[in-house]
Design a protein around this motif. Structure first.
Motif, short mmCIF file in Angstrom:
data_model
loop_
_atom_site.label_atom_id
_atom_site.label_comp_id
_atom_site.label_asym_id
_atom_site.label_seq_id
_atom_site.Cartn_x
_atom_site.Cartn_y
_atom_site.Cartn_z
N UNK A 114 47.49 33.46 37.50
CA UNK A 114 46.30 33.41 38.35
C UNK A 114 46.65 33.80 39.78
N UNK A 115 47.81 33.39 40.25
CA UNK A 115 48.23 33.79 41.59
C UNK A 115 48.43 35.30 41.66
N UNK A 160 41.53 36.54 42.42
CA UNK A 160 40.20 36.09 42.02
C UNK A 160 39.45 37.15 41.22
N UNK A 161 40.18 37.94 40.45
CA UNK A 161 39.57 38.96 39.61
C UNK A 161 38.57 38.31 38.65
N UNK A 205 41.32 32.59 32.05
CA UNK A 205 42.58 32.12 31.50
C UNK A 205 42.34 30.81 30.76
N UNK A 206 42.82 30.74 29.54
CA UNK A 206 42.68 29.53 28.71
C UNK A 206 44.04 28.95 28.38
#
Length: 319
Positions: free
Chosen positions: A65-66, A70-71, A76-77
């Protein structure tokens, strides 16, 4: 702020060449890791694309995520490729964005560079760390707890089956002896137990891999159940492809690759049993792309050592 770990995705160009995506692609990444493949694949899509990344490792999800910021195309699960197919969040996401199936599904199997380079995770004997080896640090027994539950026979069987280690029986006895005597707590302790059976220095002088490598691989696979349902997971992935969608799988050792190869060949209607004559009812729902698989180039193997044993296999869902 913690620096995002350096991550060089394995066989990246081969994956990009094999997964030719429409601009508004629907992609399922079953082993998101640090997001290197995701970043490159998303760069080839437009704002209407949707990318679902799955990973069991909390640290990997955080770092991915980093990396990807913020795409809004990415979700993400938490989960693993064996169990995601019945997960409520997965089913809801698929119903909203990929009801007709995925354009591409990617699985980059095995242990990640992040896990290997973090001593606290216990995957490597290069730095001392606790005997953990769990890909999901929130559940399941650690490697030390798993070892404590084994007998000489069961541990030897695991080391032989998952590490293809010929000296599995004396190694298993040495490990359990060290445990009984209170000398087994860290990765260095486990490696030293192996070295009492196969000395390290002679192996290094002959140019062989470290004698502990196969045992570490075997225990890691056993602790995480990496091969237990791999074939079933691949079948589920194929069932979730749209017609002409593609599945790409990267494996890193012969045990993984054998399961991937046999499963894809069977779903492509290729029979490897006695007589090599396929039963009439054998389904043919895949077409193999690069039937022999793809290995890294000499340049990649030299510049990115973790890629040396990698093999990419790709298959396309028939209409």
């Amino acid at each position: 702020m913690m620096t995002i770990p350096v991550h060089v995705p394995v066989l990246l160009q081969e994956v990009l060449d094999s997964l030719v995506l429409p601009p508004a692609a629907r992609v399922l990444d079953l082993t998101l890791g640090l997001g290197g493949h995701a970043e490159a694949l998303l760069a080839r899509c437009d704002k209407a694309a949707r990318y679902l990344g799955v990973d069991r490792d909390p640290e990997a999800r955080y770092q991915a995520r980093r990396r990807l910021g913020d795409d809004l195309r990415l979700e993400i699960l938490a989960g693993n490729y064996e169990d995601i197919w019945s997960d409520a969040q997965f089913l809801a996401w698929k119903a909203e964005y990929a009801a007709g199936g995925f354009d591409a599904i990617l699985a980059d199997l095995g242990v990640s560079t992040l896990q290997l380079r973090t001593p606290e995770r216990g995957f490597s004997f290069r730095d001392d760390g606790p005997l953990d080896m769990r890909m999901d640090t929130t559940s399941g027994p650690t490697a030390l707890e798993w070892i404590a539950e084994q007998t000489d026979e069961s541990l030897a069987d695991a080391i032989y089956q998952y590490g293809e280690e010929r000296a599995s029986r004396p190694i298993a006895r040495a490990i359990l002896r060290a445990h009984r005597e209170g000398r087994l707590a860290t990765t260095k302790d486990l490696a030293e137990a192996v070295y009492t059976v196969i000395p390290r220095e002679p192996a290094k002088r002959k140019g062989h891999s470290d004698p502990a490598t196969r045992t570490f691989q075997a225990i890691r696979i056993a602790v995480n159940g990496e091969l237990d349902r791999l074939a079933a997971a691949l079948e589920a992935a194929v069932a979730n492809l749209r017609p002409e969608g593609r599945l790409a799988v990267i494996s890193f050792h012969s045990l993984e690759d054998r399961i991937v190869k046999q499963t894809l060949r069977r779903l492509a209607g290729i029979y490897d049993g006695p007589g090599r004559t396929a039963p009439a009812e054998l389904p043919r729902i895949l077409k193999l792309i690069h039937p022999g698989g793809l290995a890294p180039s000499e340049a990649e193997a030299a510049g990115n050592p973790p890629s040396r044993s990698a093999r990419l296999r790709v298959a396309e869902r028939l209409p």
